[in-house]
Scaffold this active site. Structure first.
Site, mmCIF file in Angstrom:
data_model
loop_
_atom_site.group_PDB
_atom_site.id
_atom_site.type_symbol
_atom_site.label_atom_id
_atom_site.label_comp_id
_atom_site.label_asym_id
_atom_site.label_seq_id
_atom_site.Cartn_x
_atom_site.Cartn_y
_atom_site.Cartn_z
ATOM 1 N N TYR A 150 0.832 -1.204 0.000
ATOM 2 C CA TYR A 150 0.000 0.000 0.000
ATOM 3 C C TYR A 150 0.870 1.260 0.000
ATOM 4 C CZ TYR A 150 -3.793 3.169 1.399
ATOM 5 O OH TYR A 150 -4.714 4.192 1.460
ATOM 6 N N LYS B 21 1.060 4.202 -2.900
ATOM 7 C CA LYS B 21 0.735 5.599 -2.624
ATOM 8 C C LYS B 21 1.945 6.516 -2.823
ATOM 9 C CE LYS B 21 -3.604 5.031 -1.716
ATOM 10 N NZ LYS B 21 -4.632 5.583 -2.635
#
Length: 246
Positions: free
Chosen positions: A154, A158
């Site tokens: 994740y 990002k």
């Protein structure tokens, strides 16, 4: 403030995406509500927007699918004739320690969060270049800046969104198109609701303001970045995190 504008919000059937869709609509924009899994929730968002007196449409699209994204954006342009605002909010998590994350879970998170953002920016930017105007807002995260144990996939996705945002901002600025990223911290959504009370308490302890944010806190910033008032802001990553990452 956004009268006559056409906004596309991905992952708009719940949480932050829903809050952004409703906020943009409240300011006069017609909103395209994108969803991947739940048509029922997306139709509910559409109904709430229409109750405010503005137009809304619902489009299903898995943003990680390149060809589906092209069709999605083309269909929106056929319906509305233009796209003024793109908010890339669609995202998923598949958390796990680095040594235990499967290749499938790593790829799926990168495909949705990073490649999905690339896909929509790629196809929407064509239309915005013709218009010589546009606002692109990409959803990053504080963990894309600081990293986080158990979220290597994740965080990588990002962080990639930040790099993509800055590169796109440089490429598109000469045509009056701004590209910015929002980096939320802990926001009260379905993702944080599943956390145990003990974990929530530990998380709050990391936040100087001493509380989780609300989806509306992110939506308010998205609305500003989508407006003419933010016309001289591009290539920026703005945190909405209660001071968690300073």
């Amino acid at each position: 403030m956004l009268d006559g504008k056409i906004a596309v919000v991905t992952g708009a059937s719940r949480g932050i995406g829903k809050a952004i869709a409703l906020k943009l609509a409240s300011l006069g924009a017609s909103v395209v509500v994108n969803y991947n899994g739940s048509e029922e929730r997306a139709l509910q968002v559409k109904a709430e927007i229409e109750e405010q007196g503005t137009k809304a449409s619902v489009y299903q699209c898995d943003v990680s699918d390149f060809e589906s994204c092209e069709t999605f954006i083309q269909d929106v342009i056929k319906e509305y004739g233009r796209i003024d605002i793109l908010v890339n909010n669609a995202g998923i998590t598949k958390d796990g320690l680095l040594m235990k994350i499967s290749e499938e879970d790593f790829d799926k998170v990168l495909d949705t969060n990073l490649k999905g953002t690339f896909n929509t920016v790629r196809f929407v930017s064509r239309q915005m270049l013709k218009q010589k105007s546009g606002r692109i807002i990409n959803m990053s995260s504080v963990v894309g800046v600081s990293g986080n144990a158990g979220q290597a996939n994740y965080a990588a996705s990002k962080a990639g969104v930040i790099g993509l945002t800055k590169s796109a901002a440089r490429e598109l600025a000469s045509r009056g198109i701004t590209v910015n990223a929002i980096a939320p911290g802990f926001i009260e959504t379905d993702m944080t609701e599943v956390l145990s009370d003990k974990v929530k308490e530990a998380c709050v302890g990391q936040i100087p303001l001493g509380k989780f944010g609300k989806p509306e806190d992110v939506a308010n910033l998205a609305a500003f970045l989508a407006s003419d008032e933010a016309g001289y802001i591009t290539g920026q990553v703005i945190h909405v995190d209660g001071g968690m990452v300073i």
